[in-house]
Design a protein around this motif. Sequence first.
Motif, PDB file in Angstrom:
ATOM      1  N   ILE A   6       0.835  -1.201   0.000  1.00 31.87           N
ATOM      2  CA  ILE A   6       0.000   0.000   0.000  1.00 31.87           C
ATOM      3  C   ILE A   6       0.868   1.248   0.000  1.00 31.87           C
ATOM      4  O   ILE A   6       2.030   1.215   0.398  1.00 31.87           O
ATOM      5  CB  ILE A   6      -1.004   0.026   1.173  1.00 31.87           C
ATOM      6  CG1 ILE A   6      -0.299  -0.069   2.526  1.00 31.87           C
ATOM      7  CG2 ILE A   6      -2.042  -1.072   1.015  1.00 31.87           C
ATOM      8  CD1 ILE A   6      -1.217   0.132   3.725  1.00 31.87           C
ATOM      9  N   GLY A   7       0.254   2.337  -0.464  1.00 33.53           N
ATOM     10  CA  GLY A   7       0.967   3.598  -0.630  1.00 33.53           C
ATOM     11  C   GLY A   7       1.462   3.702  -2.060  1.00 33.53           C
ATOM     12  O   GLY A   7       1.916   2.724  -2.642  1.00 33.53           O
ATOM     13  N   THR A   8       1.323   4.895  -2.627  1.00 31.91           N
ATOM     14  CA  THR A   8       1.822   5.160  -3.973  1.00 31.91           C
ATOM     15  C   THR A   8       2.546   6.495  -3.938  1.00 31.91           C
ATOM     16  O   THR A   8       2.497   7.213  -2.940  1.00 31.91           O
ATOM     17  CB  THR A   8       0.655   5.254  -4.991  1.00 31.91           C
ATOM     18  OG1 THR A   8      -0.177   6.371  -4.629  1.00 31.91           O
ATOM     19  CG2 THR A   8      -0.167   3.976  -5.032  1.00 31.91           C
ATOM     20  N   LYS A   9       3.194   6.844  -5.042  1.00 28.89           N
ATOM     21  CA  LYS A   9       3.838   8.163  -5.102  1.00 28.89           C
ATOM     22  C   LYS A   9       2.797   9.260  -4.935  1.00 28.89           C
ATOM     23  O   LYS A   9       3.042  10.263  -4.275  1.00 28.89           O
ATOM     24  CB  LYS A   9       4.583   8.337  -6.426  1.00 28.89           C
ATOM     25  CG  LYS A   9       5.915   7.653  -6.440  1.00 28.89           C
ATOM     26  CD  LYS A   9       6.707   8.018  -7.676  1.00 28.89           C
ATOM     27  CE  LYS A   9       8.078   7.364  -7.577  1.00 28.89           C
ATOM     28  NZ  LYS A   9       8.871   7.512  -8.760  1.00 28.89           N
ATOM     29  N   GLU A  10       1.631   9.084  -5.556  1.00 27.68           N
ATOM     30  CA  GLU A  10       0.573  10.091  -5.473  1.00 27.68           C
ATOM     31  C   GLU A  10      -0.119  10.085  -4.118  1.00 27.68           C
ATOM     32  O   GLU A  10      -0.551  11.115  -3.619  1.00 27.68           O
ATOM     33  CB  GLU A  10      -0.482   9.859  -6.560  1.00 27.68           C
ATOM     34  CG  GLU A  10       0.036   9.932  -7.979  1.00 27.68           C
ATOM     35  CD  GLU A  10       0.762   8.662  -8.417  1.00 27.68           C
ATOM     36  OE1 GLU A  10       0.399   7.554  -7.948  1.00 27.68           O
ATOM     37  OE2 GLU A  10       1.713   8.778  -9.203  1.00 27.68           O
ATOM     38  N   ASN A  11      -0.273   8.913  -3.525  1.00 28.66           N
ATOM     39  CA  ASN A  11      -0.971   8.756  -2.240  1.00 28.66           C
ATOM     40  C   ASN A  11      -0.149   7.888  -1.291  1.00 28.66           C
ATOM     41  O   ASN A  11      -0.497   6.742  -1.034  1.00 28.66           O
ATOM     42  CB  ASN A  11      -2.347   8.117  -2.453  1.00 28.66           C
ATOM     43  CG  ASN A  11      -3.301   9.028  -3.171  1.00 28.66           C
ATOM     44  OD1 ASN A  11      -3.500  10.163  -2.761  1.00 28.66           O
ATOM     45  ND2 ASN A  11      -3.881   8.543  -4.253  1.00 28.66           N
ATOM     46  N   PRO A  12       0.941   8.440  -0.764  1.00 28.20           N
ATOM     47  CA  PRO A  12       1.736   7.641   0.174  1.00 28.20           C
ATOM     48  C   PRO A  12       1.017   7.506   1.520  1.00 28.20           C
ATOM     49  O   PRO A  12       0.130   8.296   1.845  1.00 28.20           O
ATOM     50  CB  PRO A  12       3.019   8.461   0.331  1.00 28.20           C
ATOM     51  CG  PRO A  12       2.580   9.879   0.114  1.00 28.20           C
ATOM     52  CD  PRO A  12       1.481   9.794  -0.923  1.00 28.20           C
ATOM     53  N   ASP A  43      -8.348   8.406   0.987  1.00 31.03           N
ATOM     54  CA  ASP A  43      -7.689   7.445   0.095  1.00 31.03           C
ATOM     55  C   ASP A  43      -8.508   6.150   0.034  1.00 31.03           C
ATOM     56  O   ASP A  43      -8.138   5.122   0.586  1.00 31.03           O
ATOM     57  CB  ASP A  43      -6.258   7.179   0.561  1.00 31.03           C
ATOM     58  CG  ASP A  43      -5.474   6.322  -0.417  1.00 31.03           C
ATOM     59  OD1 ASP A  43      -6.057   5.826  -1.402  1.00 31.03           O
ATOM     60  OD2 ASP A  43      -4.266   6.117  -0.175  1.00 31.03           O
ATOM     61  N   LYS A  44      -9.650   6.250  -0.638  1.00 29.46           N
ATOM     62  CA  LYS A  44     -10.610   5.134  -0.686  1.00 29.46           C
ATOM     63  C   LYS A  44     -10.021   3.873  -1.331  1.00 29.46           C
ATOM     64  O   LYS A  44     -10.334   2.763  -0.940  1.00 29.46           O
ATOM     65  CB  LYS A  44     -11.864   5.562  -1.447  1.00 29.46           C
ATOM     66  CG  LYS A  44     -12.482   6.844  -0.929  1.00 29.46           C
ATOM     67  CD  LYS A  44     -13.701   6.574  -0.124  1.00 29.46           C
ATOM     68  CE  LYS A  44     -14.429   7.839   0.264  1.00 29.46           C
ATOM     69  NZ  LYS A  44     -14.333   8.161   1.651  1.00 29.46           N
ATOM     70  N   LYS A  45      -9.137   4.055  -2.320  1.00 28.00           N
ATOM     71  CA  LYS A  45      -8.557   2.917  -3.027  1.00 28.00           C
ATOM     72  C   LYS A  45      -7.691   2.063  -2.073  1.00 28.00           C
ATOM     73  O   LYS A  45      -7.794   0.840  -2.055  1.00 28.00           O
ATOM     74  CB  LYS A  45      -7.729   3.416  -4.215  1.00 28.00           C
ATOM     75  CG  LYS A  45      -7.183   2.321  -5.094  1.00 28.00           C
ATOM     76  CD  LYS A  45      -6.464   2.899  -6.307  1.00 28.00           C
ATOM     77  CE  LYS A  45      -5.871   1.800  -7.158  1.00 28.00           C
ATOM     78  NZ  LYS A  45      -5.100   2.334  -8.281  1.00 28.00           N
ATOM     79  N   ASP A  52     -10.230  -5.522   1.526  1.00 31.10           N
ATOM     80  CA  ASP A  52     -10.316  -6.731   0.691  1.00 31.10           C
ATOM     81  C   ASP A  52      -9.311  -7.784   1.139  1.00 31.10           C
ATOM     82  O   ASP A  52      -9.616  -8.976   1.175  1.00 31.10           O
ATOM     83  CB  ASP A  52     -10.094  -6.384  -0.782  1.00 31.10           C
ATOM     84  CG  ASP A  52     -11.256  -5.612  -1.403  1.00 31.10           C
ATOM     85  OD1 ASP A  52     -12.327  -5.492  -0.762  1.00 31.10           O
ATOM     86  OD2 ASP A  52     -11.085  -5.103  -2.536  1.00 31.10           O
ATOM     87  N   ALA A  53      -8.098  -7.361   1.492  1.00 33.73           N
ATOM     88  CA  ALA A  53      -7.068  -8.304   1.954  1.00 33.73           C
ATOM     89  C   ALA A  53      -7.473  -8.944   3.281  1.00 33.73           C
ATOM     90  O   ALA A  53      -7.290 -10.148   3.483  1.00 33.73           O
ATOM     91  CB  ALA A  53      -5.723  -7.592   2.089  1.00 33.73           C
ATOM     92  N   VAL A  54      -8.039  -8.144   4.182  1.00 38.64           N
ATOM     93  CA  VAL A  54      -8.512  -8.675   5.468  1.00 38.64           C
ATOM     94  C   VAL A  54      -9.629  -9.690   5.218  1.00 38.64           C
ATOM     95  O   VAL A  54      -9.624 -10.780   5.809  1.00 38.64           O
ATOM     96  CB  VAL A  54      -8.989  -7.533   6.393  1.00 38.64           C
ATOM     97  CG1 VAL A  54      -9.728  -8.082   7.607  1.00 38.64           C
ATOM     98  CG2 VAL A  54      -7.811  -6.676   6.838  1.00 38.64           C
ATOM     99  N   GLY A  92      -8.890  12.101  10.872  1.00 35.98           N
ATOM    100  CA  GLY A  92      -9.352  11.920   9.497  1.00 35.98           C
ATOM    101  C   GLY A  92      -8.649  10.776   8.787  1.00 35.98           C
ATOM    102  O   GLY A  92      -8.498  10.806   7.562  1.00 35.98           O
ATOM    103  N   ALA A  93      -8.238   9.760   9.558  1.00 35.29           N
ATOM    104  CA  ALA A  93      -7.472   8.660   8.969  1.00 35.29           C
ATOM    105  C   ALA A  93      -7.832   7.321   9.614  1.00 35.29           C
ATOM    106  O   ALA A  93      -8.349   7.266  10.728  1.00 35.29           O
ATOM    107  CB  ALA A  93      -5.983   8.915   9.140  1.00 35.29           C
ATOM    108  N   TYR A  94      -7.559   6.277   8.864  1.00 35.26           N
ATOM    109  CA  TYR A  94      -7.547   4.925   9.408  1.00 35.26           C
ATOM    110  C   TYR A  94      -6.092   4.572   9.664  1.00 35.26           C
ATOM    111  O   TYR A  94      -5.185   5.249   9.169  1.00 35.26           O
ATOM    112  CB  TYR A  94      -8.134   3.918   8.406  1.00 35.26           C
ATOM    113  CG  TYR A  94      -9.624   4.007   8.254  1.00 35.26           C
ATOM    114  CD1 TYR A  94     -10.477   3.481   9.223  1.00 35.26           C
ATOM    115  CD2 TYR A  94     -10.194   4.598   7.127  1.00 35.26           C
ATOM    116  CE1 TYR A  94     -11.856   3.555   9.073  1.00 35.26           C
ATOM    117  CE2 TYR A  94     -11.572   4.673   6.974  1.00 35.26           C
ATOM    118  CZ  TYR A  94     -12.393   4.152   7.960  1.00 35.26           C
ATOM    119  OH  TYR A  94     -13.744   4.222   7.816  1.00 35.26           O
ATOM    120  N   PHE A  95      -5.856   3.503  10.422  1.00 35.21           N
ATOM    121  CA  PHE A  95      -4.487   3.046  10.611  1.00 35.21           C
ATOM    122  C   PHE A  95      -4.444   1.546  10.791  1.00 35.21           C
ATOM    123  O   PHE A  95      -5.433   0.911  11.159  1.00 35.21           O
ATOM    124  CB  PHE A  95      -3.802   3.767  11.779  1.00 35.21           C
ATOM    125  CG  PHE A  95      -4.353   3.443  13.148  1.00 35.21           C
ATOM    126  CD1 PHE A  95      -3.725   2.498  13.966  1.00 35.21           C
ATOM    127  CD2 PHE A  95      -5.472   4.091  13.632  1.00 35.21           C
ATOM    128  CE1 PHE A  95      -4.221   2.208  15.227  1.00 35.21           C
ATOM    129  CE2 PHE A  95      -5.968   3.817  14.900  1.00 35.21           C
ATOM    130  CZ  PHE A  95      -5.339   2.873  15.697  1.00 35.21           C
TER     131      PHE A  95
END
Length: 179
Positions: A6-12, A43-45, A52-54, A92-95
Amino acid sequence: MVKITIGTKENPVRFSYANVHQPVSVNGSDLKYSLSIIIPKSDKKTIKKVKDAVQKAIEENKDKFGGKVPNNLKTPLRDGDVDREEDEAYEGAYFVNANSKVKPGIVDADVNPVLDQSEFYSGCYGRVSLTFYAYNVNGNRGIAAGLQNIMKTSEGEPLGGRSRAEDDFSDEDDDDILG
């Protein structure tokens, strides 16, 4: 076991409670490397990817729970606004809290090993690979996140109230009172 990155350049994702250089014991448990991974609720994706993995880990491991999914099954995706309401980094986040008995690999954005421990800290951003697996220990049943490898992609404001030495000594006026 289900593995995702998880994490991308656009959405780390943002890293917190980074115990990735030396293993630590929490409440007398075995020594483990650990990391809290902060995912913005926007970051819904990424959130869907984790959910989905869980879910896949639950389906693949029903036998660990006696063939059916228990009602009180613990999952690793938690709501920062509920479980860490006093910590503004989680607002405003999940963890996801992930850990491992094996030291995770840590690389920079160019996939070069990060050897200087000060380069990876709570507050920086990046990508992380995780595994999700089932556990059933002493009546506690659920899905846990295993920490695999970490890529630091960008700097961030250090978390935990610690300042950098460069910032503390950047000006010559050494008699400032901070308060």
